[in-house]
Design an enzyme around this catalytic site. Structure first.
Site, PDB file in Angstrom:
ATOM      1  N   LYS A   1       0.825  -1.205   0.000  1.00  0.00           N
ATOM      2  CA  LYS A   1       0.000   0.000   0.000  1.00  0.00           C
ATOM      3  C   LYS A   1       0.861   1.258   0.000  1.00  0.00           C
ATOM      4  CE  LYS A   1      -4.343  -1.926   1.454  1.00  0.00           C
ATOM      5  NZ  LYS A   1      -5.545  -1.813   2.286  1.00  0.00           N
TER       6      LYS A   1
ATOM      7  N   ARG B   1      -3.080 -10.707   4.595  1.00  0.00           N
ATOM      8  CA  ARG B   1      -3.572 -10.652   3.212  1.00  0.00           C
ATOM      9  C   ARG B   1      -2.471 -10.035   2.347  1.00  0.00           C
ATOM     10  NH1 ARG B   1      -6.245  -7.071  -0.271  1.00  0.00           N
ATOM     11  NH2 ARG B   1      -7.774  -8.085  -1.653  1.00  0.00           N
TER      12      ARG B   1
END
Length: 264
Positions: A210, A243
């Site tokens: 991210k 994840r």
């Protein structure tokens, strides 16, 4: 303590990570096979990007991107848990009918029908903290107490899910890295991820590649080192599920963490 790796499968043309169209069924099945060979416990299949600014798609389009993939993955790897990254009821219904065992709802589950649907199929539900939608969430980053407000949100959702018949074993929480949070807030969330481990349910952490992990000028594939470090920090904080895009490397991190814990 068991730690699970959730391998990300983006069946979208606008993923922030994959970038290029991911519509080819054969290519997506090959990616599933690689994730499983590399140590994934769960495949998380999604047909709509939820990155900031992403364009929404219809339920029909989302299903056209994911349903056949889910069906074939279920047949090829019957022992692997399949998660569906969706917040749309019609999409979740078809996925559950096709063998999905986890609904990963990044919307924060505002529609209580999702609780009922997951209960009816005896599946599990990931409830993520979020505000707004991909078009508005980055304008909704004002908090008086970031950690406490996220915890109160998730606690209320756990209570609500139980009211609709879900057990705590069926509920997974995700504090929502990157969703309605600034760079500084994401780092604070990571530094205090253990704040969410005493809520009686499993904790999922999803921060793979991210933007907040980037150094100046880095694009998503260049964030691997920071991602692996952040995932190790998440394990130390008590995360149960990671994840990730990089399953092979994450498996090594998990194995190292477990051996370190066993000898501490």
């Amino acid at each position: 303590m068991q730690k699970q790796i959730m391998g990300i499968i983006n069946a979208t043309p606008d993923s922030f990570y994959d970038g290029d169209p991911q519509h080819n069924l054969g290519t997506l099945l090959d990616k599933c096979a690689r994730h499983i060979a590399d140590g994934a416990d769960i495949l998380d299949i999604g047909g709509e990007s939820t990155r900031p600014g992403a364009t929404p798609v219809s339920a029909e389009e989302e299903l056209s991107r994911t349903l056949e993939l889910i069906k074939q993955a279920r047949v090829r790897w019957p022992k692997i848990l399949i998660s569906q990254d969706t917040f749309k009821l019609p999409v979740a219904l078809e996925g559950l009918k096709a063998g999905v065992k986890i609904i990963n709802d990044v919307s924060g589950t505002p529609d209580t029908e999702m609780f009922k649907l997951v209960k009816d199929f005896g599946a599990q539900l990931v409830i993520m903290h979020s505000r707004g939608n991909p078009q508005t969430m980055q304008n909704m980053t004002q908090y008086d107490d970031l950690l406490q407000e996220i915890k109160e949100f998730l606690s209320a959702k756990i209570d609500q899910a139980q009211q609709y018949g879900l057990t705590k074993e069926q509920i997974i929480i995700d504090p929502g890295f990157g969703f309605a949070k600034t760079r500084e807030q994401n780092y604070k969330l990571l530094a205090h991820a253990g704040f969410f481990t005493n809520m009686g349910v499993r904790l999922l952490i999803g921060l793979s590649h991210k933007k907040f992990l980037s150094q100046p000028g880095e694009k998503p594939p260049k964030r691997k080192t920071q991602t692996l470090c952040a995932n190790f920090a998440s394990l130390q904080a008590g995360a149960d599920i990671l994840r990730v895009h990089d399953v092979k490397e994450t498996k090594k991190v998990v194995n190292f963490f477990l051996e370190l814990e066993a000898n501490s």
